[in-house]
Design a protein around this motif. Structure first.
Motif, mmCIF file in Angstrom:
data_model
loop_
_atom_site.group_PDB
_atom_site.id
_atom_site.type_symbol
_atom_site.label_atom_id
_atom_site.label_comp_id
_atom_site.label_asym_id
_atom_site.label_seq_id
_atom_site.Cartn_x
_atom_site.Cartn_y
_atom_site.Cartn_z
ATOM 1 N N VAL A 187 24.340 -60.488 -45.407
ATOM 2 C CA VAL A 187 25.260 -59.546 -46.049
ATOM 3 C C VAL A 187 25.955 -60.208 -47.231
ATOM 4 N N GLY A 188 26.012 -59.480 -48.337
ATOM 5 C CA GLY A 188 26.585 -60.023 -49.561
ATOM 6 C C GLY A 188 25.487 -60.585 -50.450
ATOM 7 N N GLN A 189 25.778 -61.672 -51.116
ATOM 8 C CA GLN A 189 24.824 -62.300 -52.030
ATOM 9 C C GLN A 189 23.885 -63.216 -51.249
ATOM 10 N N LEU A 190 22.586 -62.982 -51.396
ATOM 11 C CA LEU A 190 21.614 -63.831 -50.714
ATOM 12 C C LEU A 190 21.582 -65.223 -51.342
ATOM 13 N N PRO A 191 21.312 -66.250 -50.541
ATOM 14 C CA PRO A 191 21.156 -67.600 -51.082
ATOM 15 C C PRO A 191 19.735 -67.783 -51.634
ATOM 16 N N GLU A 192 19.496 -68.920 -52.214
ATOM 17 C CA GLU A 192 18.127 -69.282 -52.594
ATOM 18 C C GLU A 192 17.425 -69.890 -51.379
ATOM 19 N N PRO A 193 16.105 -69.742 -51.251
ATOM 20 C CA PRO A 193 15.176 -69.119 -52.203
ATOM 21 C C PRO A 193 15.070 -67.590 -52.075
ATOM 22 N N HIS A 194 15.795 -67.014 -51.144
ATOM 23 C CA HIS A 194 15.669 -65.583 -50.869
ATOM 24 C C HIS A 194 16.074 -64.724 -52.065
ATOM 25 N N ALA A 195 17.105 -65.153 -52.794
ATOM 26 C CA ALA A 195 17.619 -64.355 -53.912
ATOM 27 C C ALA A 195 16.609 -64.221 -55.044
ATOM 28 N N SER A 196 15.714 -65.191 -55.158
ATOM 29 C CA SER A 196 14.772 -65.186 -56.289
ATOM 30 C C SER A 196 13.398 -64.634 -55.937
ATOM 31 N N SER A 197 13.192 -64.245 -54.699
ATOM 32 C CA SER A 197 11.858 -63.825 -54.278
ATOM 33 C C SER A 197 11.868 -62.438 -53.652
ATOM 34 N N ALA A 198 11.372 -61.443 -54.397
ATOM 35 C CA ALA A 198 11.251 -60.087 -53.860
ATOM 36 C C ALA A 198 10.276 -60.064 -52.684
ATOM 37 N N GLU A 199 9.266 -60.922 -52.753
ATOM 38 C CA GLU A 199 8.274 -61.007 -51.677
ATOM 39 C C GLU A 199 8.928 -61.489 -50.381
ATOM 40 N N MET A 200 9.818 -62.466 -50.510
ATOM 41 C CA MET A 200 10.521 -62.977 -49.328
ATOM 42 C C MET A 200 11.463 -61.917 -48.760
ATOM 43 N N ARG A 201 12.122 -61.168 -49.653
ATOM 44 C CA ARG A 201 13.020 -60.109 -49.182
ATOM 45 C C ARG A 201 12.243 -59.009 -48.460
ATOM 46 N N HIS A 202 11.056 -58.728 -48.928
ATOM 47 C CA HIS A 202 10.217 -57.735 -48.238
ATOM 48 C C HIS A 202 9.911 -58.213 -46.819
ATOM 49 N N ALA A 203 9.555 -59.491 -46.702
ATOM 50 C CA ALA A 203 9.249 -60.061 -45.384
ATOM 51 C C ALA A 203 10.490 -60.102 -44.497
ATOM 52 N N MET A 204 11.670 -60.275 -45.099
ATOM 53 C CA MET A 204 12.914 -60.254 -44.322
ATOM 54 C C MET A 204 13.113 -58.898 -43.652
ATOM 55 N N GLY A 205 12.841 -57.820 -44.384
ATOM 56 C CA GLY A 205 12.986 -56.485 -43.819
ATOM 57 C C GLY A 205 12.032 -56.254 -42.660
ATOM 58 N N LEU A 206 10.803 -56.737 -42.810
ATOM 59 C CA LEU A 206 9.822 -56.583 -41.734
ATOM 60 C C LEU A 206 10.228 -57.416 -40.516
ATOM 61 N N ALA A 207 10.763 -58.621 -40.771
ATOM 62 C CA ALA A 207 11.202 -59.482 -39.667
ATOM 63 C C ALA A 207 12.347 -58.841 -38.887
ATOM 64 N N LEU A 208 13.197 -58.082 -39.593
ATOM 65 C CA LEU A 208 14.297 -57.393 -38.912
ATOM 66 C C LEU A 208 13.751 -56.456 -37.838
ATOM 67 N N VAL A 209 12.720 -55.708 -38.184
ATOM 68 C CA VAL A 209 12.111 -54.769 -37.244
ATOM 69 C C VAL A 209 11.349 -55.513 -36.145
ATOM 70 N N ASP A 210 10.721 -56.627 -36.498
ATOM 71 C CA ASP A 210 10.010 -57.414 -35.486
ATOM 72 C C ASP A 210 10.954 -57.835 -34.360
ATOM 73 N N GLY A 211 12.211 -58.115 -34.716
ATOM 74 C CA GLY A 211 13.179 -58.554 -33.709
ATOM 75 C C GLY A 211 13.408 -57.512 -32.628
ATOM 76 N N ILE A 212 13.596 -56.244 -33.018
ATOM 77 C CA ILE A 212 13.832 -55.218 -31.991
ATOM 78 C C ILE A 212 12.542 -54.768 -31.319
ATOM 79 N N ALA A 213 11.421 -54.905 -32.009
ATOM 80 C CA ALA A 213 10.145 -54.600 -31.338
ATOM 81 C C ALA A 213 9.929 -55.592 -30.191
#
Length: 340
Positions: free
Chosen positions: A111-137
């Motif tokens: 929440v808030g401003q992402l740190p590096e390397p996450h802030a500079s990588s749209a690909e990593m942010r996409h994977a972060m969203g998928l990982a969020l769902v993997d947790g509840i699955a």
């Protein structure tokens, strides 16, 4: 917040349980999403995180601590990322409240401003969203009975109880003088009626986190994977698909400020991608996922309206109340669009 904990009594209690010797050093307060008190410290070369209820506990705060510790203990050895429980204390005479000790999590909350390397990588942010769902699955796939949680909730009629439970909560806000009433939320009656008419006939009970969104997870500092799911105070046995509905209800839709703000946002998956990801990781029936999305909007909107009602009566900051009322209105507008 260190002053809220009798460190001498905590030290003695730890010694009695063989948890190191000598003083507690490097004591620091950790920020959390709730009013619960979190401290990190070191003893005898080992790091600990201590968690106890707020300084002014609610009537159920101690039971909540016991439940959190119980679910963390049950999750040990499962694929669900979580803080490892070290030990807990149910005896309120030690510190005046129930508490527990857990392993520190090496990670960050997004929440808030992402740190590096996450802030500079749209690909990593996409994977972060998928990982969020993997947790509840992964959480929803666990056998709660085999983990000793058969009596951890009341799954019978769980879905049938939901609308009445939250409708009653909304009605209870009438005690706050100055609140404009339920009609301040668009289509609240229509959304509740739709939920009653379209309720799924059956579901498979499982462990629910109960408040699952980006503010209640931590990510690894070096990648897109979850380091831990945190803040288990609302965990129960119910319908795990409501956790997915909660993610969808808190996911930005481009029409108003999100309930959970993460920057930069571009690269994160769409809601449709989240549902598809969950489907690929779970054998649960997602044919009624819109119903769970609407229920989450209904429940969360009513919870947010509670702060507004208190603000109307001067029992909460007015600017906060107005902001959360705006979000509640948007959630009901979103629900209305979904049922149309």
């Amino acid at each position: 917040m260190e002053s809220a904990v009798d460190m001498e009594s905590l030290t003695a209690w730890m010694t009695d349980r063989g948890l190191g010797s000598g003083p507690l050093t490097g004591v620091a307060t950790l920020a959390g999403g709730t009013q619960n008190i979190l401290l990190r410290f070191t003893r005898d070369g080992r790091d600990y995180v201590f968690r106890r209820p707020p300084l002014h506990p609610r009537p159920n705060s101690n039971e909540t601590m016991r439940r959190e510790a119980r679910v963390l203990r049950a999750l040990a050895g499962t694929p669900v990322p979580h803080p490892g429980l070290i030990t807990n204390c149910d005896d309120e005479s030690v510190l005046g409240v129930a508490f527990y000790l857990m392993e520190p999590v090496e990670g960050f909350n997004p929440v808030g401003q992402l740190p590096e390397p996450h802030a500079s990588s749209a690909e990593m942010r996409h994977a972060m969203g998928l990982a969020l769902v993997d947790g509840i699955a992964a959480l929803g796939a666990l056998d709660h009975e085999a983990l000793g949680l058969a009596d951890f909730g009341k799954p019978a009629n769980f879905l049938a109880r939901q609308v009445d439970r939250w409708r009653s909560q909304l009605g209870g806000y009438r005690e706050f003088e100055g609140w404009t009433g339920p009609d301040a939320l668009p289509s609240v009656a229509a959304v509740g009626a739709w939920l009653e008419r379209h309720r799924p006939e059956r579901f498979t009970p499982g462990i629910m986190h109960g408040d699952y969104h980006l503010a209640n997870v931590m990510y690894r500092p070096d990648g897109a994977e979850l380091a831990a799911i945190i803040d288990w105070e609302l965990a129960t046995i119910g319908d795990p698909l409501l956790d997915l509905g909660w993610v969808l209800a808190t996911w930005p839709d481009g029409k108003s400020e999100s309930t959970v703000s993460v920057k930069p946002w571009d690269g994160f998956p769409s809601a449709e991608e989240l549902v598809a990801r969950y489907a690929s990781k779970s054998d649960r029936d997602l044919s009624a996922i819109d119903w769970y999305h609407v229920l989450a909007c209904y429940k969360l909107g009513i919870l947010l309206e509670g702060t507004y009602a208190r603000a109307c009566a001067g029992k909460a900051p007015r600017d906060t109340g107005d902001k959360l009322h705006g979000r509640a209105v948007h959630l009901f507008e979103r629900a209305e669009a979904l049922i149309r």
